[in-house]
Design a protein around this motif. Structure first.
Motif, PDB file in Angstrom:
ATOM      1  N   HIS A   1       0.821  -1.215   0.000  1.00 40.22           N
ATOM      2  CA  HIS A   1       0.000   0.000   0.000  1.00 40.22           C
ATOM      3  C   HIS A   1       0.856   1.267   0.000  1.00 40.22           C
ATOM      4  N   GLN A   2       1.926   1.226  -0.770  1.00 38.13           N
ATOM      5  CA  GLN A   2       2.784   2.379  -0.927  1.00 38.13           C
ATOM      6  C   GLN A   2       2.431   3.102  -2.233  1.00 38.13           C
ATOM      7  N   PRO A   3       2.798   4.373  -2.377  1.00 39.32           N
ATOM      8  CA  PRO A   3       2.485   5.102  -3.616  1.00 39.32           C
ATOM      9  C   PRO A   3       3.130   4.444  -4.838  1.00 39.32           C
ATOM     10  N   TYR A   4       2.392   4.408  -5.952  1.00 40.94           N
ATOM     11  CA  TYR A   4       2.917   3.839  -7.188  1.00 40.94           C
ATOM     12  C   TYR A   4       2.204   4.483  -8.374  1.00 40.94           C
ATOM     13  N   GLU A   5       2.833   4.415  -9.541  1.00 43.93           N
ATOM     14  CA  GLU A   5       2.228   4.917 -10.780  1.00 43.93           C
ATOM     15  C   GLU A   5       1.452   3.799 -11.458  1.00 43.93           C
ATOM     16  N   ARG A   6       0.281   4.127 -11.995  1.00 42.69           N
ATOM     17  CA  ARG A   6      -0.503   3.080 -12.683  1.00 42.69           C
ATOM     18  C   ARG A   6       0.116   2.727 -14.032  1.00 42.69           C
ATOM     19  N   GLU A   7       0.642   3.705 -14.746  1.00 46.21           N
ATOM     20  CA  GLU A   7       1.285   3.466 -16.035  1.00 46.21           C
ATOM     21  C   GLU A   7       2.788   3.688 -15.880  1.00 46.21           C
ATOM     22  N   ASN A   8       3.576   2.647 -16.134  1.00 43.47           N
ATOM     23  CA  ASN A   8       5.024   2.704 -15.944  1.00 43.47           C
ATOM     24  C   ASN A   8       5.714   2.304 -17.245  1.00 43.47           C
ATOM     25  N   THR A   9       6.373   3.268 -17.874  1.00 43.15           N
ATOM     26  CA  THR A   9       7.026   3.037 -19.161  1.00 43.15           C
ATOM     27  C   THR A   9       8.522   2.832 -18.955  1.00 43.15           C
ATOM     28  N   LEU A  10       9.036   1.737 -19.522  1.00 45.71           N
ATOM     29  CA  LEU A  10      10.467   1.433 -19.469  1.00 45.71           C
ATOM     30  C   LEU A  10      11.131   1.939 -20.748  1.00 45.71           C
ATOM     31  N   GLN A  11      12.300   2.523 -20.621  1.00 45.25           N
ATOM     32  CA  GLN A  11      12.970   3.149 -21.757  1.00 45.25           C
ATOM     33  C   GLN A  11      13.789   2.125 -22.554  1.00 45.25           C
ATOM     34  N   GLY A  12      13.715   2.254 -23.889  1.00 45.57           N
ATOM     35  CA  GLY A  12      14.511   1.403 -24.776  1.00 45.57           C
ATOM     36  C   GLY A  12      15.548   2.229 -25.521  1.00 45.57           C
ATOM     37  N   MET A  13      16.280   1.568 -26.425  1.00 56.54           N
ATOM     38  CA  MET A  13      17.292   2.275 -27.210  1.00 56.54           C
ATOM     39  C   MET A  13      17.545   1.504 -28.504  1.00 56.54           C
ATOM     40  N   ILE A  14      18.046   2.208 -29.518  1.00 60.79           N
ATOM     41  CA  ILE A  14      18.305   1.603 -30.816  1.00 60.79           C
ATOM     42  C   ILE A  14      19.738   1.068 -30.852  1.00 60.79           C
ATOM     43  N   VAL A  15      19.912  -0.064 -31.523  1.00 64.12           N
ATOM     44  CA  VAL A  15      21.226  -0.688 -31.681  1.00 64.12           C
ATOM     45  C   VAL A  15      21.588  -0.654 -33.166  1.00 64.12           C
ATOM     46  N   THR A  16      22.765  -0.121 -33.464  1.00 62.73           N
ATOM     47  CA  THR A  16      23.250  -0.044 -34.841  1.00 62.73           C
ATOM     48  C   THR A  16      24.614  -0.727 -34.918  1.00 62.73           C
ATOM     49  N   PRO A  17      25.121  -0.957 -36.118  1.00 62.62           N
ATOM     50  CA  PRO A  17      26.464  -1.560 -36.219  1.00 62.62           C
ATOM     51  C   PRO A  17      27.535  -0.742 -35.500  1.00 62.62           C
ATOM     52  N   GLU A  18      27.308   0.566 -35.321  1.00 58.55           N
ATOM     53  CA  GLU A  18      28.308   1.406 -34.685  1.00 58.55           C
ATOM     54  C   GLU A  18      28.376   1.202 -33.164  1.00 58.55           C
ATOM     55  N   ASN A  19      27.242   0.919 -32.514  1.00 56.67           N
ATOM     56  CA  ASN A  19      27.265   0.788 -31.050  1.00 56.67           C
ATOM     57  C   ASN A  19      26.972  -0.618 -30.560  1.00 56.67           C
ATOM     58  N   ALA A  20      26.788  -1.566 -31.476  1.00 62.40           N
ATOM     59  CA  ALA A  20      26.375  -2.929 -31.100  1.00 62.40           C
ATOM     60  C   ALA A  20      27.386  -3.611 -30.191  1.00 62.40           C
ATOM     61  N   GLU A  21      28.666  -3.448 -30.491  1.00 60.23           N
ATOM     62  CA  GLU A  21      29.689  -4.154 -29.705  1.00 60.23           C
ATOM     63  C   GLU A  21      29.709  -3.662 -28.254  1.00 60.23           C
ATOM     64  N   LEU A  22      29.595  -2.364 -28.055  1.00 55.72           N
ATOM     65  CA  LEU A  22      29.595  -1.809 -26.697  1.00 55.72           C
ATOM     66  C   LEU A  22      28.346  -2.248 -25.937  1.00 55.72           C
ATOM     67  N   ILE A  23      27.198  -2.213 -26.596  1.00 55.64           N
ATOM     68  CA  ILE A  23      25.953  -2.632 -25.935  1.00 55.64           C
ATOM     69  C   ILE A  23      26.006  -4.117 -25.594  1.00 55.64           C
ATOM     70  N   ALA A  24      26.574  -4.917 -26.498  1.00 56.63           N
ATOM     71  CA  ALA A  24      26.687  -6.357 -26.239  1.00 56.63           C
ATOM     72  C   ALA A  24      27.550  -6.620 -25.016  1.00 56.63           C
ATOM     73  N   LEU A  25      28.656  -5.881 -24.899  1.00 49.90           N
ATOM     74  CA  LEU A  25      29.547  -6.052 -23.749  1.00 49.90           C
ATOM     75  C   LEU A  25      28.825  -5.719 -22.448  1.00 49.90           C
ATOM     76  N   ASN A  26      28.095  -4.598 -22.428  1.00 53.35           N
ATOM     77  CA  ASN A  26      27.358  -4.214 -21.225  1.00 53.35           C
ATOM     78  C   ASN A  26      26.260  -5.214 -20.901  1.00 53.35           C
ATOM     79  N   SER A  27      25.571  -5.710 -21.931  1.00 51.47           N
ATOM     80  CA  SER A  27      24.480  -6.660 -21.716  1.00 51.47           C
ATOM     81  C   SER A  27      24.992  -7.971 -21.145  1.00 51.47           C
ATOM     82  N   ARG A  28      26.126  -8.442 -21.678  1.00 52.13           N
ATOM     83  CA  ARG A  28      26.683  -9.694 -21.159  1.00 52.13           C
ATOM     84  C   ARG A  28      27.074  -9.549 -19.684  1.00 52.13           C
ATOM     85  N   GLU A  29      27.601  -8.380 -19.319  1.00 54.42           N
ATOM     86  CA  GLU A  29      27.987  -8.153 -17.930  1.00 54.42           C
ATOM     87  C   GLU A  29      26.755  -8.137 -17.020  1.00 54.42           C
TER      88      GLU A  29
END
Length: 518
Positions: A286-314
């Motif tokens: 019974h604590q305060p909360y939002e009824r609609e909760n949106t999670l943020q996404g991001m686009i993956v391209t060949p330029e940033n894929a390797e860095l995102i993959a490294l962070n995701s694996r970790e």
């Protein structure tokens, strides 16, 4: 004698009462989760929710069921969970309309309902949490426009292959993508409805390539269906001429496809299972909360894929550590409760021991006669076995030691049992080590130690090696395609299978197949 029995019964009831009192503990919230289907993305969500069970101050027990894209099965599972006494239900509806009635029945029992990723056709829910599908579709639509501008020599064609439009993510992703296409008269936009399977996407893209107009960019509603589009492109010998984009952005799926060049982009559709558990606890406490909760996404391209993959694996590695810690906490908690019960039981047992001594003395007096009778019987048995004729008869009845099967080593029996279990479930891409442990009668930790001691490999490494060995045999002895073999031995995608195969044997599956035909 009856008085002693009454005392014993009274002491036993006292012990039982004290043990029950010791088991009382703080509230543990039960959260039921109804997943519409399986897959890499949903498995990641499940692991994150399980890891979050002990992440917060309040203890939580997460119970997850899978509907396997069967709407009627999901309805039955929701009703079963709500009848089982759960405190809160998290559900990703398979279809928006049919599941609404089951949600209504759950809410009538006073159980809060959180929609995750998808919604049903009802406004009677407690909260929603998930990515913004309209934004995801619009982001990939804008990216598709950028890719289309790189097409020269003809008017670019953008093909959208939707998922099942009976689901809210498909409708919303199409809405966002279609909005991004508006106002771009310099390109042709085609939309064809599919479902959530890669086979259907393969069929649609193959037909578009064959019948025209030829698609320059193909947008699929997730990376799983994008593999079907890629398959159609490869089979049509058009690789490099068609750019494929998708949504989900998992480390071993969409991000991997971008790194391999199968796709030119994907969108990381967020999971954040720990946020689901946190929202559930706020509602339950019974604590305060939002009824609609949106999670943020991001686009993956060949330029940033390797860095995102490294962070995701970790992050995945840290999540696995959280699950291990959770398992150990449960084990320690069980040990603590057992020791507490043992301490209370020890005090009661002292009293019971006094009663038992009195009863034992009385029993001793009453059984002296029986002991004498047994002595007489023993003397008769001695005479029977020492007599020569009786010894021959005993050999016939009991049998000779040579008739028994030769003993076998426990390690050999374990290896045979594990080998049979792996081959039995090899084609299941979602096979877990807990499932193998259940097959051979060992827990996860015991299975890890046993396999590591016998083979020098972890159970996961042994499973992957046996899958690749089986794939090698199929490649050299059958005419099945690489994709068929990959799925048969338990790999989710042909691309990931090819990568693992090359790491193991130093060559791609198609290279091995080519050597066989030379």
């Amino acid at each position: 004698m009856k008085a002693i029995q009454q005392i014993f019964i009274t002491m036993f009831l006292l012990l039982a009462t004290m043990l029950v009192a010791c088991t009382e503990s703080s509230k543990v919230y039960r959260i039921g989760v109804s997943q519409c289907s399986e897959g890499q993305w949903r498995n990641k969500v499940n692991r994150e929710m399980q890891a979050a069970q002990h992440l917060y101050d309040t203890d939580v027990k997460v119970e997850i069921v899978q509907a396997h894209d069967d709407t009627q099965l999901q309805i039955r599972q929701i009703d079963s969970l709500s009848e089982s006494g759960i405190d809160l239900l998290v559900v990703a509806p398979s279809e928006a309309v049919p599941v609404a009635e089951a949600i209504k029945r759950t809410r009538q029992k006073g159980i809060p309902v959180i929609f995750f990723d998808r919604k049903a056709e009802t406004d009677d829910y407690t909260a929603f949490i998930g990515g913004n599908n309209v934004e995801a579709g619009q982001t990939m639509g804008n990216y598709a426009v950028l890719q289309a501008r790189q097409v020269t020599g003809h008017r670019p064609v953008v093909l959208e292959v939707t998922a099942d439009m009976n689901t809210s993510p498909a409708r919303e992703r199409h809405q966002g993508f279609a909005e991004a296409m508006k106002g771009h008269s310099e390109l042709d936009y085609i939309c064809v409805e599919g479902d959530w399977t890669s086979d259907k996407a393969c069929e649609i893209v193959a037909a578009q390539i064959a019948n025209g107009p030829f698609p320059d960019i193909v947008f699929c509603h997730n990376d799983g269906t994008a593999t079907g589009a890629y398959k159609a492109v490869v089979e049509a010998d058009c690789e490099g001429k068609v750019k494929i984009i998708g949504i989900d952005g998992l480390p071993q799926e969409g991000i991997e496809y971008v790194l391999l060049g199968h796709q030119v982009g994907t969108y990381v559709y967020p999971t954040h299972g720990e946020e689901i558990i946190l929202l559930a606890l706020r509602i339950l406490k019974h604590q305060p909360y939002e009824r609609e909760n949106t999670l943020q996404g991001m686009i993956v391209t060949p330029e940033n894929a390797e860095l995102i993959a490294l962070n995701s694996r970790e992050l995945i590695k840290q999540n696995d550590h959280m699950i291990t810690i959770h398992d150990k906490l449960e084990a320690f908690s069980g040990l603590y409760n057992s020791q507490r019960k043992l301490l209370v039981g020890s005090f009661v047992c002292i009293a019971l021991l006094l009663v038992a001594l009195i009863m034992a003395w009385r029993a001793f007096l009453q059984t002296r006669k029986t002991i004498r009778q047994r002595q007489v019987m023993n003397e008769e048995q001695t005479l029977f076995y020492t007599d020569a004729s009786n010894r021959q008869l005993r050999q016939i009845l009991v049998g000779q030691p040579d008739d028994l099967p030769p003993p076998r080593k426990q390690d050999v029996l374990f290896a045979e049992q594990l080998n049979e279990a792996i081959r039995k479930h090899m084609s299941n891409p979602n096979l877990k080590m807990d499932d193998l442990g259940d097959e051979v009668g060992l827990g996860r930790v015991q299975l890890y130690r046993k396999v590591k001691a016998l083979t020098g490999q972890t159970p996961v490494e042994l499973l992957r090696q046996m899958r690749l060995q089986r794939a090698y045999a199929l490649l050299t002895s059958t005419t099945k395609t690489v994709s068929e073999i990959a799925f048969e031995v338990g790999f989710n995608t042909p691309g990931y299978f090819s990568k693992c195969f090359k790491e193991q044997y130093g060559k791609l599956p198609m290279d091995l197949r080519s050597e066989m035909t030379d």
